[in-house]
Design a protein around this motif. Structure first.
Motif, short mmCIF file in Angstrom:
data_model
loop_
_atom_site.label_atom_id
_atom_site.label_comp_id
_atom_site.label_asym_id
_atom_site.label_seq_id
_atom_site.Cartn_x
_atom_site.Cartn_y
_atom_site.Cartn_z
N SER A 312 0.85 -1.20 0.00
CA SER A 312 0.00 0.00 0.00
C SER A 312 0.88 1.24 0.00
O SER A 312 1.79 1.35 0.82
N ILE A 313 0.56 2.17 -0.89
CA ILE A 313 1.38 3.40 -1.00
C ILE A 313 0.46 4.61 -1.00
O ILE A 313 -0.51 4.65 -1.76
N ASN A 314 0.81 5.61 -0.21
CA ASN A 314 0.05 6.86 -0.23
C ASN A 314 1.03 8.03 -0.30
O ASN A 314 2.09 7.98 0.34
N ARG A 315 0.68 9.07 -1.05
CA ARG A 315 1.60 10.22 -1.11
C ARG A 315 1.62 10.97 0.21
O ARG A 315 0.79 10.70 1.10
N VAL A 316 2.55 11.91 0.37
CA VAL A 316 2.66 12.69 1.61
C VAL A 316 2.59 14.18 1.31
O VAL A 316 2.94 14.63 0.22
N GLY A 317 2.16 14.91 2.33
CA GLY A 317 2.19 16.38 2.27
C GLY A 317 0.84 16.99 1.97
O GLY A 317 -0.14 16.30 1.73
N THR A 318 0.83 18.31 1.99
CA THR A 318 -0.38 19.06 1.67
C THR A 318 -0.13 19.83 0.38
O THR A 318 0.87 20.54 0.28
N GLU A 319 -0.98 19.65 -0.60
CA GLU A 319 -0.79 20.29 -1.91
C GLU A 319 -1.81 21.41 -2.05
O GLU A 319 -3.01 21.17 -1.99
N SER A 320 -1.30 22.61 -2.24
CA SER A 320 -2.18 23.76 -2.32
C SER A 320 -2.29 24.20 -3.78
O SER A 320 -1.30 24.23 -4.50
N PHE A 321 -3.50 24.55 -4.21
CA PHE A 321 -3.74 24.89 -5.62
C PHE A 321 -4.06 26.38 -5.77
O PHE A 321 -4.53 27.01 -4.83
#
Ligand SMILES: NC(=O)NCCC(=O)O
Length: 423
Positions: A312-321
């Motif tokens: 299982s893989i999940n990305r990390v961090g908060t991505e702001s648009f």
């Protein structure tokens, strides 16, 4: 800057005396993961017992950590990514040799703000991933899987069409970049991208490209189930996959890919198992508020029910648009999804699982797995033999028919109201 020290396993660990309670950086009360929190907070005996319950036992004992080559550890400290490695064993058999394969999972945050030119954003992600992939190569990883749509920010929440520019053909830039590394390290690489199908009218798919250990393209799988939940309304961008449930027979084992939201669909997991998968990857992008309580359960359950390993893989961090968007739930508009919580890990058919990678840092998770365990667990529990598929085939055939009537037996003693059963 957090205070960390190296543990006996070579893992990075926080100094409990310096623990911060804020979770704004994505940590759990200042710890990188639940495992780190428990290990630092509980007495040794209590931790062992809690860990037995949370992670299960493999061949009757906790998973052994693996010591990776110094080259991999150096890359992890130089480039600040979490590096963990464990070993899943199987019983020794008389008639079959062990079938040990080394598998890697990579989780990462994006490398540049989403306001930067797309070309720069993609190039920076490639650069960021290179040392992590090199660490996998230096560790002797045989099969490596990256996260969902790894070449781009997870922009599907915005519904803005410009992000479609990140879509690329199966043999596009990202595949070329990885083919070289696959060849160099004799490593199968699973590369989940946004695919532009130029042959079929530029149709866009959410696709995993399977790159063989000689740099060849073995095939693709296109995500079967598209989420329509919260900010994850991805149907604006790509179509429901048309590739079924392929299993790819690689030099190192039979693998399949259940992309992200497909993990909520037990039949999706099952179909990969019926086609003979020994390892199923679940490259994902998901945030804490939505799915974190499900995360450690679904993959593990799939591994148990289908007698295969799950990565299982999940990305990390908060991505702001750049532009605000809403979730269509009446709540205020916002510019980010929330925190992608990483926590990548492995689950095994015997119900054991590894601890998770960091909740907020990039990471490489490595595991040795003896694939003989899949058949051993089939023999032990007999889930395949006892599955009664014919019952379900018949039920599903009736269910998909427009005239389907649910099979309900009503208690004849329930009193009728106006000549009808009360609802
Ligand atoms: N990318 C994706 O399918 N996300 C859905 C969110 C979830 O399933 O947790």
């Amino acid at each position: 800057m957090e205070d960390r020290s190296i543990t006996e396993n070579g893992n990075r660990e926080q100094n409990p005396s310096k623990v911060v309670t804020s979770t704004s950086n994505g940590s759990i009360c200042g710890f990188e993961s639940l495992h780190h929190l428990l290990r630092s907070s509980l007495p040794v005996d209590t931790f062992q017992e809690v860990s037995r319950l949370i992670h299960g036992m493999n061949c009757g004992k906790p998973l052994d950590p693996i010591t990776l080559p110094a080259a991999a550890s150096s890359l992890s400290s130089d480039h600040d990514f979490d590096l963990q490695a464990y070993c899943f064993q199987a019983q020794k058999e008389s008639l079959r040799e062990p079938r040990i394969v080394r598998v890697g999972l990579i989780q990462n945050s994006i490398a540049l703000p989403t306001t930067e030119p797309f070309l720069e954003q993609r190039r920076a992600i490639f650069q960021k991933l290179k040392p992590i992939i090199e660490a996998a190569g230096a560790s002797g990883v045989n099969i490596l899987c990256l996260q969902e749509a790894w070449t781009m920010p997870f922009a599907f929440c915005t519904r803005e069409k410009s992000w479609c520019e990140f879509a690329e053909p199966v043999d596009g830039e990202s595949t070329k970049f990885l083919q070289h590394l696959a060849r160099k390290h004799n490593m199968v690489i699973v590369s989940p991208i946004l695919e532009r199908d130029v042959v079929h009218g530029e149709t866009i798919w959410n696709t995993a490209v399977i790159i063989g250990n000689q740099g060849n393209i073995i095939g693709v799988h296109r995500k079967n189930h598209i989420p329509r939940v919260g900010d994850f309304n991805e149907s604006t961008y790509y179509m429901e996959g048309n590739t079924g449930h392929p299993v790819f027979e690689t030099a190192f084992g039979k693998i399949a890919v259940n992309i992200c939201y497909g993990r909520h669909h037990p039949l999706n997991w099952m179909a990969f198992g019926l086609n003979g998968a020994e390892i199923v990857f679940n490259p994902s992008a998901t945030v804490g508020e939505l799915s974190e309580p499900m995360w450690p359960i679904e993959a593990r359950n799939a591994a148990i029910a289908n007698n295969y390993f799950v990565g299982s893989i999940n990305r990390v961090g908060t991505e702001s648009f750049p532009n605000p968007f809403t979730s269509g739930d009446g709540k205020p508009q916002h510019k980010d999804f929330g925190h992608f919580y990483g926590s990548s890990h492995f689950s095994a058919p015997d119900a054991s699982c590894s601890p998770s990678l960091s909740r907020y840092r990039d990471g490489l998770m490595v595991a040795d797995m003896d694939l003989n365990l899949c058949r051993q667990i089939k023999d032990k529990w007999g889930f395949r033999m006892t599955a009664r598929y014919e019952l379900y085939a018949e039920m599903l055939a009736r269910y998909v028919h427009p005239d389907f009537q649910p099979q309900i037996v009503t208690d004849p003693l329930i009193p009728l109201v106006d000549n009808k059963f009360p609802s």
